[in-house]
Design a protein around this motif. Structure first.
Motif, PDB file in Angstrom:
ATOM      1  N   PHE A 156      83.611  71.215  85.050  1.00 46.22           N
ATOM      2  CA  PHE A 156      84.726  70.571  85.752  1.00 46.22           C
ATOM      3  C   PHE A 156      86.004  71.338  85.394  1.00 46.22           C
ATOM      4  CE2 PHE A 156      81.687  67.191  86.077  1.00 46.22           C
ATOM      5  CZ  PHE A 156      82.060  66.430  87.178  1.00 46.22           C
ATOM      6  N   PRO A 157      86.383  72.327  86.204  1.00 50.39           N
ATOM      7  CA  PRO A 157      87.607  73.089  85.894  1.00 50.39           C
ATOM      8  C   PRO A 157      88.863  72.285  86.195  1.00 50.39           C
ATOM      9  CG  PRO A 157      86.652  73.859  87.949  1.00 50.39           C
ATOM     10  CD  PRO A 157      85.708  72.826  87.411  1.00 50.39           C
ATOM     11  N   HIS A 158      89.898  72.477  85.376  1.00 49.90           N
ATOM     12  CA  HIS A 158      91.160  71.780  85.652  1.00 49.90           C
ATOM     13  C   HIS A 158      92.373  72.701  85.515  1.00 49.90           C
ATOM     14  CE1 HIS A 158      92.661  71.481  81.474  1.00 49.90           C
ATOM     15  NE2 HIS A 158      91.405  71.309  81.127  1.00 49.90           N
ATOM     16  N   ALA A 159      92.170  73.945  85.043  1.00 55.12           N
ATOM     17  CA  ALA A 159      93.311  74.865  84.893  1.00 55.12           C
ATOM     18  C   ALA A 159      92.794  76.287  84.760  1.00 55.12           C
ATOM     19  CB  ALA A 159      94.148  74.491  83.671  1.00 55.12           C
ATOM     20  N   ILE A 160      93.672  77.243  84.996  1.00 55.20           N
ATOM     21  CA  ILE A 160      93.378  78.639  84.678  1.00 55.20           C
ATOM     22  C   ILE A 160      94.464  79.138  83.736  1.00 55.20           C
ATOM     23  CG2 ILE A 160      92.083  79.153  86.782  1.00 55.20           C
ATOM     24  CD1 ILE A 160      94.571  80.430  87.951  1.00 55.20           C
ATOM     25  N   ALA A 161      94.120  80.115  82.911  1.00 57.54           N
ATOM     26  CA  ALA A 161      95.071  80.611  81.910  1.00 57.54           C
ATOM     27  C   ALA A 161      94.777  82.070  81.609  1.00 57.54           C
ATOM     28  CB  ALA A 161      94.974  79.778  80.632  1.00 57.54           C
ATOM     29  N   SER A 162      95.816  82.807  81.292  1.00 63.58           N
ATOM     30  CA  SER A 162      95.674  84.211  80.917  1.00 63.58           C
ATOM     31  C   SER A 162      95.984  84.388  79.447  1.00 63.58           C
ATOM     32  CB  SER A 162      96.631  85.091  81.736  1.00 63.58           C
ATOM     33  OG  SER A 162      96.636  86.422  81.255  1.00 63.58           O
ATOM     34  N   ASP A 163      95.180  85.205  78.769  1.00 68.40           N
ATOM     35  CA  ASP A 163      95.447  85.520  77.372  1.00 68.40           C
ATOM     36  C   ASP A 163      96.247  86.816  77.246  1.00 68.40           C
ATOM     37  OD1 ASP A 163      93.648  87.523  77.945  1.00 68.40           O
ATOM     38  OD2 ASP A 163      92.072  86.827  76.605  1.00 68.40           O
ATOM     39  N   GLY A 164      96.775  87.299  78.383  1.00 70.22           N
ATOM     40  CA  GLY A 164      97.511  88.556  78.404  1.00 70.22           C
ATOM     41  C   GLY A 164      96.630  89.740  78.724  1.00 70.22           C
ATOM     42  N   HIS A 165      95.318  89.503  78.737  1.00 73.19           N
ATOM     43  CA  HIS A 165      94.354  90.575  79.010  1.00 73.19           C
ATOM     44  C   HIS A 165      93.380  90.156  80.108  1.00 73.19           C
ATOM     45  CE1 HIS A 165      91.693  93.943  78.397  1.00 73.19           C
ATOM     46  NE2 HIS A 165      90.714  93.178  77.941  1.00 73.19           N
ATOM     47  N   MET A 169      89.058  80.314  83.006  1.00 71.16           N
ATOM     48  CA  MET A 169      89.020  78.991  83.605  1.00 71.16           C
ATOM     49  C   MET A 169      88.871  77.985  82.469  1.00 71.16           C
ATOM     50  SD  MET A 169      86.116  77.401  86.191  1.00 71.16           S
ATOM     51  CE  MET A 169      84.750  77.935  85.136  1.00 71.16           C
ATOM     52  N   ARG A 170      89.753  77.016  82.428  1.00 72.16           N
ATOM     53  CA  ARG A 170      89.662  75.939  81.444  1.00 72.16           C
ATOM     54  C   ARG A 170      88.879  74.811  82.098  1.00 72.16           C
ATOM     55  NH1 ARG A 170      89.988  75.329  75.918  1.00 72.16           N
ATOM     56  NH2 ARG A 170      90.514  73.163  75.422  1.00 72.16           N
ATOM     57  N   ALA A 171      87.735  74.446  81.494  1.00 68.83           N
ATOM     58  CA  ALA A 171      86.855  73.480  82.146  1.00 68.83           C
ATOM     59  C   ALA A 171      86.085  72.656  81.127  1.00 68.83           C
ATOM     60  CB  ALA A 171      85.876  74.209  83.064  1.00 68.83           C
ATOM     61  N   PHE A 172      85.652  71.472  81.583  1.00 67.33           N
ATOM     62  CA  PHE A 172      84.791  70.624  80.760  1.00 67.33           C
ATOM     63  C   PHE A 172      83.343  71.001  81.029  1.00 67.33           C
ATOM     64  CE2 PHE A 172      82.301  66.695  80.023  1.00 67.33           C
ATOM     65  CZ  PHE A 172      82.605  66.517  78.674  1.00 67.33           C
ATOM     66  N   ASP A 173      82.630  71.350  79.963  1.00 68.64           N
ATOM     67  CA  ASP A 173      81.221  71.729  80.041  1.00 68.64           C
ATOM     68  C   ASP A 173      80.387  70.470  79.827  1.00 68.64           C
ATOM     69  OD1 ASP A 173      78.629  72.680  79.603  1.00 68.64           O
ATOM     70  OD2 ASP A 173      79.334  74.512  78.634  1.00 68.64           O
ATOM     71  N   CYS A 174      79.736  69.988  80.899  1.00 69.42           N
ATOM     72  CA  CYS A 174      78.977  68.736  80.801  1.00 69.42           C
ATOM     73  C   CYS A 174      77.822  68.842  79.818  1.00 69.42           C
ATOM     74  CB  CYS A 174      78.449  68.344  82.177  1.00 69.42           C
ATOM     75  SG  CYS A 174      79.744  67.808  83.313  1.00 69.42           S
ATOM     76  N   ASP A 175      77.148  69.991  79.762  1.00 67.40           N
ATOM     77  CA  ASP A 175      75.988  70.145  78.878  1.00 67.40           C
ATOM     78  C   ASP A 175      76.392  70.078  77.407  1.00 67.40           C
ATOM     79  OD1 ASP A 175      74.280  70.386  81.039  1.00 67.40           O
ATOM     80  OD2 ASP A 175      74.546  72.566  81.150  1.00 67.40           O
ATOM     81  N   LYS A 176      77.529  70.676  77.080  1.00 72.51           N
ATOM     82  CA  LYS A 176      77.966  70.710  75.681  1.00 72.51           C
ATOM     83  C   LYS A 176      79.007  69.641  75.362  1.00 72.51           C
ATOM     84  CE  LYS A 176      76.884  75.607  75.037  1.00 72.51           C
ATOM     85  NZ  LYS A 176      77.373  76.924  74.564  1.00 72.51           N
ATOM     86  N   SER A 177      79.395  68.886  76.386  1.00 76.01           N
ATOM     87  CA  SER A 177      80.358  67.781  76.218  1.00 76.01           C
ATOM     88  C   SER A 177      81.633  68.229  75.517  1.00 76.01           C
ATOM     89  CB  SER A 177      79.702  66.625  75.438  1.00 76.01           C
ATOM     90  OG  SER A 177      78.608  66.096  76.149  1.00 76.01           O
ATOM     91  N   ARG A 178      82.207  69.301  75.996  1.00 79.11           N
ATOM     92  CA  ARG A 178      83.460  69.793  75.422  1.00 79.11           C
ATOM     93  C   ARG A 178      84.208  70.640  76.442  1.00 79.11           C
ATOM     94  NH1 ARG A 178      80.901  74.341  71.282  1.00 79.11           N
ATOM     95  NH2 ARG A 178      80.565  75.978  72.863  1.00 79.11           N
ATOM     96  N   HIS A 179      85.504  70.739  76.249  1.00 81.17           N
ATOM     97  CA  HIS A 179      86.322  71.637  77.063  1.00 81.17           C
ATOM     98  C   HIS A 179      86.276  73.035  76.452  1.00 81.17           C
ATOM     99  CE1 HIS A 179      88.091  67.784  78.436  1.00 81.17           C
ATOM    100  NE2 HIS A 179      88.282  68.439  79.549  1.00 81.17           N
TER     101      HIS A 179
END
Length: 290
Positions: A156-165, A169-179
């Motif tokens: 479940f993606p909710h944002a995108i972000a760049s680390d400068g490189h 995609m910032r998302a909730f992983d249902c299988d691992k139950s974590r963002h």
């Protein structure tokens, strides 16, 4: 504010006038007509109306037949920062603008570092953006360097972000139950799904803003420390950065720290840029070490 009522198109031309005064010292009718594809009459009107607004910033030189920056020049429409000039060179280098589209009147010989990374498939990016917009889920085939799993991930993606490189995609992983963060260029395939079973909690690490306090390395002498304080615009010998907790790891790497390099169970407080983490324990806790 002083110039809030000016139309956006007019404001953009005033910004261009100030850019030329700032970096070239002169601005005339010809360069305005070429950059904005306006008539000579409109260019003349722009210059005279700008002069009415900011009479201390430029004066007409009849010998050169152009406007020149006055010693009292103070930008009102641009910030007057070096970054405003350099970003035009970066856009030219990366192919986002042609030499006719950037603002510098003359381009110096230059080069910039181009990171070699796998390109992001526009189809994949559009699917991610659609899922964020619709608050939907996607099944993703993802190439992870830390896992050999070949099964699709329900995200479940909710944002995108760049680390400068790279872009993530910032998302909730249902299988691992974590963002988690997923590098967009490592997504091999993506498909929208309708998932009503997975409960998506708030991404607290994304929402939470934490402090990163940097100061010059204590081993530096007074002159070196003062130089570094000026370079980073430190206040009271400290650079205070307010960052998302989810982005803290990337900020540390950006400022020359290696979060994986530990000493006595904590981040080794040594930066390749001669910086020092003032609130080390707080930062270490925020990246999940404590």
């Amino acid at each position: 504010m002083k110039h809030d009522s000016i139309k956006p198109s007019q404001r953009k031309r005033y910004e261009f006038i100030e850019f030329q005064l700032m970096w070239s010292g002169t601005v005339g009718r010809k360069i305005l007509t070429e950059k904005f594809e306006i008539s000579p009459q409109q260019a003349t009107l722009d210059l005279t109306s700008y002069l009415d607004l900011e009479p201390k910033n430029m004066a007409y030189d009849p010998r050169q037949r152009t406007y020149i920056a006055r010693s009292s020049f103070r930008p009102a429409f641009v910030k007057g920062e070096a970054a405003e000039y350099l970003q035009h060179l970066e856009m030219l280098h990366n192919g986002y603008r042609s030499s006719n589209e950037i603002w510098p009147a003359s381009v110096p010989e230059f080069d910039t570092l181009s990171a070699s990374t796998r390109k992001i498939d526009p189809v994949i990016l559009k699917a991610v953006l659609r899922a964020i917009r619709d608050r939907g889920s996607v099944d993703v085939m993802y190439v992870s360097l830390s896992s050999e799993s070949d099964s699709p991930r329900r995200l479940f993606p909710h944002a995108i972000a760049s680390d400068g490189h790279r872009w993530h995609m910032r998302a909730f992983d249902c299988d691992k139950s974590r963002h988690s963060d997923f590098v967009l260029s490592r997504i091999e395939s993506i498909a929208a799904t309708k998932d009503n079973d997975c409960r998506v909690p708030e991404d607290r690490e994304w929402s939470r803003i934490v402090n990163l306090r940097l100061q010059p390395d204590p081993s530096l002498n007074d002159r070196q420390r003062e130089r570094l304080e000026i370079e980073y615009g430190m206040i009271g010998g400290e650079l205070l950065l307010n960052v998302r907790q989810a982005m803290l790891f990337y900020y540390l790497r950006f400022y020359g720290f290696n979060p994986h390099d530990t000493e006595e169970g904590m981040i080794r407080n040594k930066s390749s840029f001669s910086l020092f983490i003032k609130n080390l324990e707080e930062v270490d806790e925020c990246i999940g070490r404590r």
